[in-house]
Design an enzyme around this catalytic site. Structure first.
Site, short mmCIF file in Angstrom:
data_model
loop_
_atom_site.label_atom_id
_atom_site.label_comp_id
_atom_site.label_asym_id
_atom_site.label_seq_id
_atom_site.Cartn_x
_atom_site.Cartn_y
_atom_site.Cartn_z
N THR A 216 17.78 4.77 -6.59
CA THR A 216 17.74 3.75 -7.48
C THR A 216 18.90 3.31 -8.13
O THR A 216 19.53 4.17 -7.77
CB THR A 216 16.70 4.09 -9.20
OG1 THR A 216 15.53 4.64 -9.36
CG2 THR A 216 16.65 3.62 -9.88
N ILE A 245 4.09 4.95 -11.26
CA ILE A 245 5.24 4.40 -12.09
C ILE A 245 5.78 5.51 -12.24
O ILE A 245 5.49 6.64 -12.52
CB ILE A 245 4.29 4.29 -13.70
CG1 ILE A 245 4.02 2.87 -13.79
CG2 ILE A 245 5.39 4.00 -14.54
CD1 ILE A 245 2.71 2.43 -14.78
#
Length: 402
Positions: A216, A245
């Site tokens: 990320t 998710i």
């Protein structure tokens, strides 16, 4: 009143000198340096922390070097599903201005928004606007086609699927589907040899043996008014199951920001200014406000299981005045920390690996100015990070200089 500060991360994981040759390091360094300088300039010229953080992450979403936006990894079905989040807090909240109110939003399952972080920002601001219907909702997480349907109406750019396709990510996807085969499958529907839907069962390097960013990206900013913002964006795990998710859009797992009153260890009143742990106790004050914001990168499921971001901040909030944010981040994301311990016997497979960046506001009594103390730690081979503190610019990937 406050001296601006910022830190950016560009992913963490199995990064080593053996898979990061000088020419590839130079590419990452150049990109991070550009985004760092541009964002620092914005902060120094009065741009609010929220807008500065979104600017930095938007730039990374357009850079195929990073696993977000255009550089996003593929799911096991050969699709793109992106996630992003934004959270803000302030030492001097102005409830008439949404950019100063503590709030967080995560968006997920995005397939066509060029800048997922900008859609997250719009959700945050439109909630605060108090408009009727959806724009007045109190939702902190929004998924897929519904929220993407608002993008164009809100001025957020959408792109055709071809925009997000990069050959390196596609080849990585195919190798992951058939890790034991010397030949690549002809299409994304070929699942023969697929092991576990995660990045643990195959090489995350290109055919040339070079590192491919998996983590990320994120940015934490402190502006001159004492506002903190954290922006985070990702394409997720290579060959994740569709619909998965991660921690990036989940409050308390991959990101967090909050302001709180920090009491001093003594409740004795004083008549003169007293310094305690870098804070100034003025007159009859018995405490001071503190603000923190953090962003994580790495194995997202481990961040979810440990509520990593909020855990680090809560350690600081409820410790009785002992820890700094740096101490708390190290206890969660540093070597031997909570993330690593959560992997148990699976440590070494990629589970539990990651890092956290953050800013702790220091020296901020009521009505006083302060500055941001940049912190970070990680438990894996490396974490891309770039930061400015006291006007000193730093860019690193390992613990020691490259």
């Amino acid at each position: 009143m406050f001296k601006p500060a910022l830190i950016i991360h560009g992913g963490a994981g199995s990064i080593h000198r053996s898979n990061l040759p000088p020419h590839l390091y130079a590419k990452y360094h150049t990109s991070l340096q550009t985004y760092l300088r541009d964002t620092h300039t914005l902060l120094n010229t009065g741009t609010p922390a929220l807008d500065a953080a979104v600017h930095a992450v938007s730039a990374m979403e357009d850079d195929p070097l990073f696993n977000c936006g255009r550089g996003s990894v593929f799911t096991r079905s050969g699709t793109i599903e992106m996630e992003a989040s934004i959270m803000v807090t302030s030492l001097h909240p102005d409830h008439q201005n949404p950019q100063f109110v503590k709030r967080g939003v995560g968006v997920m399952g995005l397939k066509k928004v060029r800048h997922p972080i900008q859609l997250a920002r719009e959700c945050l601001l439109r909630y605060e606007s108090g408009a009727c219907g959806f724009e007045g909702s109190m939702h902190s997480q929004l998924n897929g086609e519904f929220v993407e349907g608002f993008a164009e109406d809100w001025g957020v750019e959408v792109m055709d699927p071809e925009w997000f396709f990069t050959m390196k990510r596609w080849e990585e996807h195919l190798r992951g589907l058939c890790p034991s085969s010397s030949s690549s499958p002809s299409s994304s529907s070929s699942l023969n040899g697929f092991s576990n839907g995660s990045s643990g069962g195959f090489s995350l390097e290109s055919e040339g043996g070079e590192y491919l960013s998996q983590g990320t990206v994120g940015c934490v900013c402190l502006d001159q008014w004492g506002n903190l913002a954290v922006a985070t964006s990702t394409g997720g795990l290579t060959n994740k199951w569709p619909g998965r998710i991660g921690d990036t859009p989940t409050l308390g797992a991959g990101f967090w920001a909050e302001t709180f009153d920090k009491p001093f260890s003594s409740d004795t009143s004083v008549d003169s200014d007293v310094e305690c742990d870098g804070y100034v106790l003025v007159g009859e004050k018995v405490g001071t406000k503190r603000a923190v914001a953090v962003s994580g990168t790495g194995n997202g499921d481990s961040f979810l299981r440990t509520a990593a971001a909020r855990t680090a901040c809560a350690m600081l909030r409820f410790d009785g005045g002992v820890l700094s944010l740096g101490d708390a981040v190290a206890a969660v994301a540093g070597p031997g920390g909570e993330l690593q311990r959560s992997a148990g016997g699976r440590w070494g497979s990629g589970e539990g690996e990651g890092g956290i960046i953050g800013i702790e506001v220091v020296g901020a009594g009521e009505g006083d100015g302060g500055w941001g103390r940049v912190v970070f730690d990680f438990n894996c081979g490396g974490m891309w990070r770039a930061w400015v503190e006291d006007d000193v610019e730093r860019i690193m990937v390992f613990r020691e200089p490259y």
